[in-house]
Design a protein around this motif. Structure first.
Motif, short mmCIF file in Angstrom:
data_model
loop_
_atom_site.label_atom_id
_atom_site.label_comp_id
_atom_site.label_asym_id
_atom_site.label_seq_id
_atom_site.Cartn_x
_atom_site.Cartn_y
_atom_site.Cartn_z
N GLY A 40 -18.66 6.12 -25.63
CA GLY A 40 -18.42 4.76 -25.15
C GLY A 40 -16.96 4.36 -25.07
N LYS A 41 -16.07 5.35 -24.91
CA LYS A 41 -14.63 5.06 -24.86
C LYS A 41 -14.28 4.20 -23.65
CE LYS A 41 -13.93 9.53 -24.86
NZ LYS A 41 -15.31 9.91 -25.22
N SER A 42 -14.74 4.63 -22.49
CA SER A 42 -14.38 3.90 -21.28
C SER A 42 -15.02 2.52 -21.28
CB SER A 42 -14.81 4.69 -20.04
OG SER A 42 -14.20 5.95 -20.05
N THR A 43 -16.24 2.46 -21.79
CA THR A 43 -16.92 1.16 -21.88
C THR A 43 -16.12 0.22 -22.78
OG1 THR A 43 -19.00 2.36 -21.67
CG2 THR A 43 -19.13 0.07 -22.39
N LEU A 44 -15.63 0.76 -23.87
CA LEU A 44 -14.85 -0.06 -24.80
C LEU A 44 -13.58 -0.59 -24.14
CD1 LEU A 44 -14.57 -0.81 -27.98
CD2 LEU A 44 -12.79 0.92 -27.89
N ILE A 45 -12.89 0.27 -23.40
CA ILE A 45 -11.65 -0.16 -22.74
C ILE A 45 -11.96 -1.20 -21.66
CG2 ILE A 45 -9.69 0.60 -21.33
CD1 ILE A 45 -9.74 1.30 -24.46
N LEU A 79 -12.59 -4.38 -23.39
CA LEU A 79 -11.33 -4.93 -23.91
C LEU A 79 -10.56 -5.64 -22.77
CD1 LEU A 79 -9.81 -4.78 -26.62
CD2 LEU A 79 -8.69 -2.72 -25.81
N LEU A 80 -10.53 -5.01 -21.60
CA LEU A 80 -9.83 -5.60 -20.46
C LEU A 80 -10.56 -6.85 -19.98
CD1 LEU A 80 -9.05 -2.32 -18.46
CD2 LEU A 80 -7.42 -3.71 -19.73
N TYR A 81 -11.88 -6.76 -19.93
CA TYR A 81 -12.68 -7.88 -19.42
C TYR A 81 -12.57 -9.09 -20.34
CZ TYR A 81 -16.74 -10.24 -17.37
OH TYR A 81 -17.57 -11.13 -16.75
N ASP A 82 -12.70 -8.86 -21.62
CA ASP A 82 -12.69 -9.99 -22.57
C ASP A 82 -11.30 -10.57 -22.80
OD1 ASP A 82 -15.37 -9.81 -22.75
OD2 ASP A 82 -15.47 -9.23 -24.87
N THR A 83 -10.25 -9.85 -22.36
CA THR A 83 -8.92 -10.43 -22.46
C THR A 83 -8.48 -10.96 -21.09
OG1 THR A 83 -7.97 -8.23 -22.13
CG2 THR A 83 -8.09 -9.01 -24.39
N GLN A 84 -9.43 -11.09 -20.17
CA GLN A 84 -9.16 -11.56 -18.80
C GLN A 84 -8.06 -10.74 -18.13
OE1 GLN A 84 -9.26 -15.03 -20.81
NE2 GLN A 84 -11.43 -14.57 -20.57
N ASP A 113 -10.31 12.76 -16.30
CA ASP A 113 -8.88 12.73 -16.63
C ASP A 113 -8.49 11.36 -17.19
OD1 ASP A 113 -6.25 13.52 -16.93
OD2 ASP A 113 -6.25 14.63 -15.05
N VAL A 114 -7.33 11.33 -17.80
CA VAL A 114 -6.85 10.10 -18.42
C VAL A 114 -6.71 8.98 -17.39
CG1 VAL A 114 -5.13 9.20 -20.02
CG2 VAL A 114 -5.23 11.65 -19.55
N ALA A 115 -7.14 7.78 -17.77
CA ALA A 115 -6.83 6.60 -16.97
C ALA A 115 -5.86 5.75 -17.77
CB ALA A 115 -8.08 5.80 -16.67
N TYR A 116 -4.77 5.35 -17.14
CA TYR A 116 -3.82 4.48 -17.83
C TYR A 116 -4.08 3.04 -17.41
CZ TYR A 116 -1.42 8.73 -19.17
OH TYR A 116 -1.11 9.96 -19.71
N ARG A 117 -4.26 2.17 -18.38
CA ARG A 117 -4.50 0.76 -18.07
C ARG A 117 -3.52 -0.09 -18.86
NH1 ARG A 117 -8.82 -0.28 -14.44
NH2 ARG A 117 -7.82 -2.30 -14.65
N TYR A 118 -3.31 -1.31 -18.37
CA TYR A 118 -2.24 -2.15 -18.94
C TYR A 118 -2.79 -3.54 -19.20
CZ TYR A 118 0.14 1.78 -16.99
OH TYR A 118 0.51 3.07 -16.72
N PHE A 119 -2.48 -4.09 -20.33
CA PHE A 119 -2.81 -5.49 -20.53
C PHE A 119 -1.88 -6.07 -21.58
CE2 PHE A 119 -5.33 -6.19 -24.51
CZ PHE A 119 -5.36 -4.87 -24.97
#
Ligand SMILES: Nc1nc2c(ncn2[C@@H]2O[C@H](COP(=O)(O)OP(=O)(O)OP(=O)(O)O)[C@@H](O)[C@H]2O)c(=O)[nH]1
Ligand SMILES: [Mg+2]
Lengths: 318, 586
Positions: free
Chosen positions: B43-48, B51-56, B97-103
């Motif tokens: 559930g790593k991707s789901t968690l990220i 995290l992105l969704y709940d921090t808008q 592969d790795v996805a880089y996300r920013y918040f």
């Protein structure tokens, strides 16, 4: 462009200044990008910087000045001109290159332009394939470049989010997203066979917000189209289409003056404007905070099919 | 300060005042990089995504584009699709592969590396973790600790990712049962302690029970929102991420500055461009250039924005020295005191990342800071058995193996131990034929002095390893028990001798008669440890020869000597004592 003049000619002070002990995120990103620019310039034989005139390119160009100061930028700039760029962009491009003192190369897919290629005659996908991707591959091959910097950021789109800082391309310029080289720490593998190349993204870790904040803090000149002004537009529902090209108009359609600006700069037929009052960079940043959709939402080209950016990248697009 | 703020405020009117404050606050924000880890589907991707969704932090059009797709129940958003950006990933439902996300939050900015759990893509997990300050290790509460959870925790520890947040996920699937969470916590704490002992990097671990799907304890505390897990009164994951100490620890160590480029715009200026890897430097300080060992004073610290009095990691700067000394790309400018080692023989932990196994007969390219030197692997010291968390002897390392090796470099380089410096102690190996990055390495020992000079040329030092012995003898150590006619046993030994095997005959009959069974076993053990083949011989009846090695037993017709000898060579191969087919064919 008065801002350009003062910024570029500003003489570095000879008096040393102290620096705060803690670096904020912009300084950290800047230091990382400069490291990347210097690595590429030192490890490749013929690097080039793809210069697209937009805000990201403007930041990348400033970082290149910083990386090699007081020496000049040790590689040329290459603009892939589709013939559909806004007039203001072309004027700005030539002025910037002149002031920075960089060599500017322009490449166009002349046969396709002569054949009347446009996104209405063809569909947007095929138009992009000819005027952007094909032109880019031809241009890189013509000059024999082995590394090309691009201003793309990982936060722009979800397939970009997957890309390495050094993005390996085979002899046909294609990206294989399922088989990327591991990239550890800041140790970039620059080894390639003849014909292969690397696309390098020094702004990988920057966000749209970071870019605007940096432009603000550093007084970096950007094209006027980013700022809100009364501009003639074709209004179609929510969409605002600039009047640059004749073929965009539908029969009988008349432009209206709308206070608007562009959020990202592309080809005029495929880049919608947004209604906006943001006339300054802080106002743009303010607007950014309130946005509910991504900057590419106003670009027709990225949505013509699921995973369209990935497909284009596989074919050799940036 | 107040005046300035007021001025900005009047300039920008009401709204402008807010944006001015916002920009001022932004200037204070630091950056934390973290990566995810854990087994496939934990559930790593789901968690990220959550995290992105709940921090808008995701735009409406991005959410709209994934609605009604993916693996989740109707009406429920499959948050993994926010980061699984490749078509193949969406089709297969896994991360490749790795996805880089920013918040960012009001407190700091974050760079996330969401990495794949599948073993095949371990190299991509290592890619994501190499630049991370913290790792979130996920464990599926309904499945418990997996071998990949161990592997990833081990890699994170090797790479010295200091902070580990363990998210025990899918609590919704086990009815939010506290006992399950506590059991996983106890088990994984023990594993982390064991790993820390092995890698020498103690980690600070926090455990949080979460449901990425429902959003419990990700951004918001479940006790407050859904009411699930009233027994957990600790912080939500995001609270922990916001509270982790900032990253600027590199400033307190010794000054290290790998030269990337010499800038020489005209004859009046000669500067060394690079990014400070660690420590700080001031104008007027004396530095040493390595590997030459020459000294000079810092005359200027040059940047586009003006000269600096002082600079520190990780700034990119240009140094001008007070005298002409020969320095080029790849050299290291460092503290006069507390110098780096200059070595040609090093030991390193490796994560092997290539389909082709490590080959000690081949030459690799070793990239370290801003230089690349040819290197060969003089021996494999051990491989880590991730199941038992033990070291085992190994002749090679295969894809996704973790182990330790001795390396011999063609030229000396200046370096630090990875433990002391995450930048000057790190290296990658490149295959010069395919150009693939085949391994990530962390320096664990360096034999050398502080400047370039003569060195022991033997190529390795310290205790002789099983891998080195194997490289010399051409086979592994092992015991071969033989019972049969004495001359047939002699013929077997002769045939082994003929193919270059190193054997030692132990007369078991005699030792047994003397009551020295314990001595016999100890002797056999010592021979095996030394990489030899111990022939434990007993005289038996004339008609048959029985042989056993590595748990395999065979009985052979003693009359057919030729066949018996061939069969014993095959037995040694099956038992893993002979490694290649060479020794087996007579
Ligand atoms: N019930 C439940 N399901 C979950 C939870 N988190 C994730 N899942 C489901 O588990 C499956 C795998 O989730 P992913 O997020 O793709 O797992 P992953 O760890 O990223 O997988 P890889 O990246 O391929 O290693 C999906 O079907 C998710 O919907 C949870 O908290 N509860
Ligand atoms: Mg995933």
């Amino acid at each position: 462009m008065p801002a350009v003049e003062t910024e570029i000619l500003r003489a570095p002070s000879s008096a040393s200044r102290p620096l705060p002990r803690r670096l904020n995120h912009l300084r950290l990103l800047e230091a990382e990008s400069i490291h990347i620019l210097r690595e590429v310039a030192s490890e490749f034989e013929r690097p080039v910087m793809l210069y697209s005139i937009g805000k990201d390119s403007s930041v990348m160009l400033r970082l290149a000045q910083k990386a090699f100061y007081p020496a000049p930028i040790p590689f040329p700039l290459l603009h892939i001109d589709t013939g559909f760029k806004f007039r203001e962009m072309i004027v700005f491009r030539d002025e910037m290159a002149r002031q920075v003192g960089a060599e500017l190369l322009v490449w166009r897919n002349e046969p396709a332009i002569a054949a009347g290629t446009n996104p209405i005659a063809l569909d947007t996908r095929r138009c992009c394939a000819l005027l952007k991707t094909q032109a880019l591959l031809d241009g890189l091959r013509h000059y024999n470049f082995d590394a090309a910097f691009g201003g793309a950021r990982r936060d722009e789109e979800k397939s970009r989010a997957k890309e390495r800082i050094y993005s390996f391309r085979d002899a046909a310029g294609q990206w294989d997203p399922k088989n990327q080289r591991p990239e550890l720490w800041n140790l970039y593998n620059a080894r390639i066979h003849p014909g292969e190349s690397i696309r390098v993204f020094p702004l990988s870790n920057w966000t749209e917000m970071d870019v605007w904040q940096y432009i603000h803090e550093e007084n970096i000149p950007v094209v006027d189209l980013y700022f809100a002004k009364e501009r003639p537009m074709y209004v179609r529902g929510d969409a605002l289409l600039p009047i640059e090209q004749d073929f965009v108009a539908r029969p009988g359609e008349k432009p209206q003056m709308v206070k608007s600006r562009l959020r990202s700069l592309g080809c005029s037929p495929c880049t919608g404007a947004i209604r906006s009052d943001a006339e300054t960079i802080p106002a743009i940043i303010d607007e950014l905070i309130s946005f509910r959709s991504s900057e590419r939402a106003n670009r027709v080209i990225d949505h013509d099919q699921d995973g369209s950016m990935e497909i284009k990248k596989r074919e050799g697009y940036f | 300060m107040l005046e300035v703020t007021l001025q900005i405020a009047t300039e920008m009117e009401d709204k402008g005042f807010e944006i001015g404050e916002f920009l001022a606050a932004e200037r204070e924000k630091d950056l934390l990089r973290f990566s995810t880890a854990g087994s496939v589907d934990d559930g790593k991707s789901t968690l990220i995504g959550r995290l992105l969704y709940d921090t808008q932090s995701v735009y409406d059009d991005q959410v709209r584009s994934i609605e009604g797709k993916g693996t989740t129940a109707p009406g429920q958003i499959d948050f993994a699709l926010l980061t699984d950006g490749l078509r193949a990933e969406r089709e297969q439902g896994i991360t490749i592969d790795v996805a880089y996300r920013y918040f960012s939050t009001a407190k700091r900015k974050f760079i996330i590396a969401d990495t794949p759990g599948h073993e095949q893509y371990t190299r991509n997990m290592a890619t994501g973790a190499s630049t991370a300050d913290a790792a979130i290790v996920l464990i599926d509460a309904s499945k418990g600790v997996q071998i990949q959870s161990r592997r990833h925790a081990y890699i994170a520890s090797l790479l010295r990712v200091r902070h580990v947040l363990v998210a025990v996920n899918k609590m919704d699937l086990i009815a939010y049962e506290e006992s399950v969470f506590r059991a996983i916590e106890a088990e994984f704490r023990a594993i982390l302690a064991q790993i820390a002992q092995d890698t020498g990097t103690a980690v600070e671990a926090h455990f949080v029970p979460v449901s990425a799907l429902k959003g419990d304890n990700v951004v918001h505390r479940a006790a407050k929102t859904s009411g699930a897990m009233p027994w957990y009164d600790g912080p939500a994951l995001l609270e922990l991420l916001e509270a982790l100490p900032a990253i600027n620890r590199t400033q307190n160590t010794s000054f290290r500055f790998p030269v990337q480029r010499v800038l020489r715009p005209d004859h009046t200026f000669r500067g060394f461009a690079g990014q400070i890897a660690s420590g700080a430097i001031r104008v007027g300080e004396t530095v040493t250039a390595f590997p030459s060992g020459r000294k000079a004073k810092v005359e200027r610290i040059v940047t586009f924005d003006g000269d600096l009095e002082e600079a520190f990691a990780p700034l990119s700067i240009t140094l001008v020295l007070d005298r002409e000394i020969d320095i080029s790309r790849g050299d290291l400018i460092a503290d006069r005191e507390d110098a780096p080692a200059v070595a040609r023989n090093i030991k390193a932990s490796l994560v092997w990342m290539d389909q082709r196994p490590l080959d000690s007969n081949r030459r690799y390219l070793l990239k370290h800071t801003s230089h690349t030197v040819p290197a060969s692997i003089s021996s494999v010291e051990h491989r880590v058995d991730l199941g038992a968390l033990r070291h085992e002897p190994a002749p090679t390392l295969r894809m996704n193996d973790i182990g330790a090796v001795s390396l011999h470099l063609l030229q000396p380089i200046a370096l630090d131990l990875y433990r002391d410096n995450r930048s000057t102690g790190a290296l990658i190996l490149i295959d010069p034929e395919t150009n693939a990055t085949v391994a990530a390495g962390m320096v664990t020992a360096a034999q050398g002095q502080t400047v370039a000079g003569d060195e022991d040329e033997s190529g390795a030092w310290g205790r002789v390893t099983a891998g080195e012995r194997e490289a010399r003898w051409g086979h592994r150590g092992g015991a071969l028990e033989l019972t049969g006619p004495a001359e047939l046993i002699d013929a077997v030994e002769r045939s082994l001798f003929a193919v270059g095997a190193v054997t030692s005959l132990v007369d078991a009959d005699e030792l047994d008669r003397a009551g020295k069974q314990q001595f016999r076993d100890a002797l056999a053990d010592a021979l095996v440890q030394s990489g030899l083949i111990a022939l434990i011989a007993r005289t038996g009846e004339d008609g048959a020869l029985t042989a056993s090695a590595g748990g395999f037993d065979i009985t052979l017709d003693a009359q057919n000597q030729m066949h018996a000898v061939t069969a014993i060579h095959q037995l040694l191969r099956r038992a893993g004592i002979f490694i290649s087919s060479e020794g087996a064919d007579l």
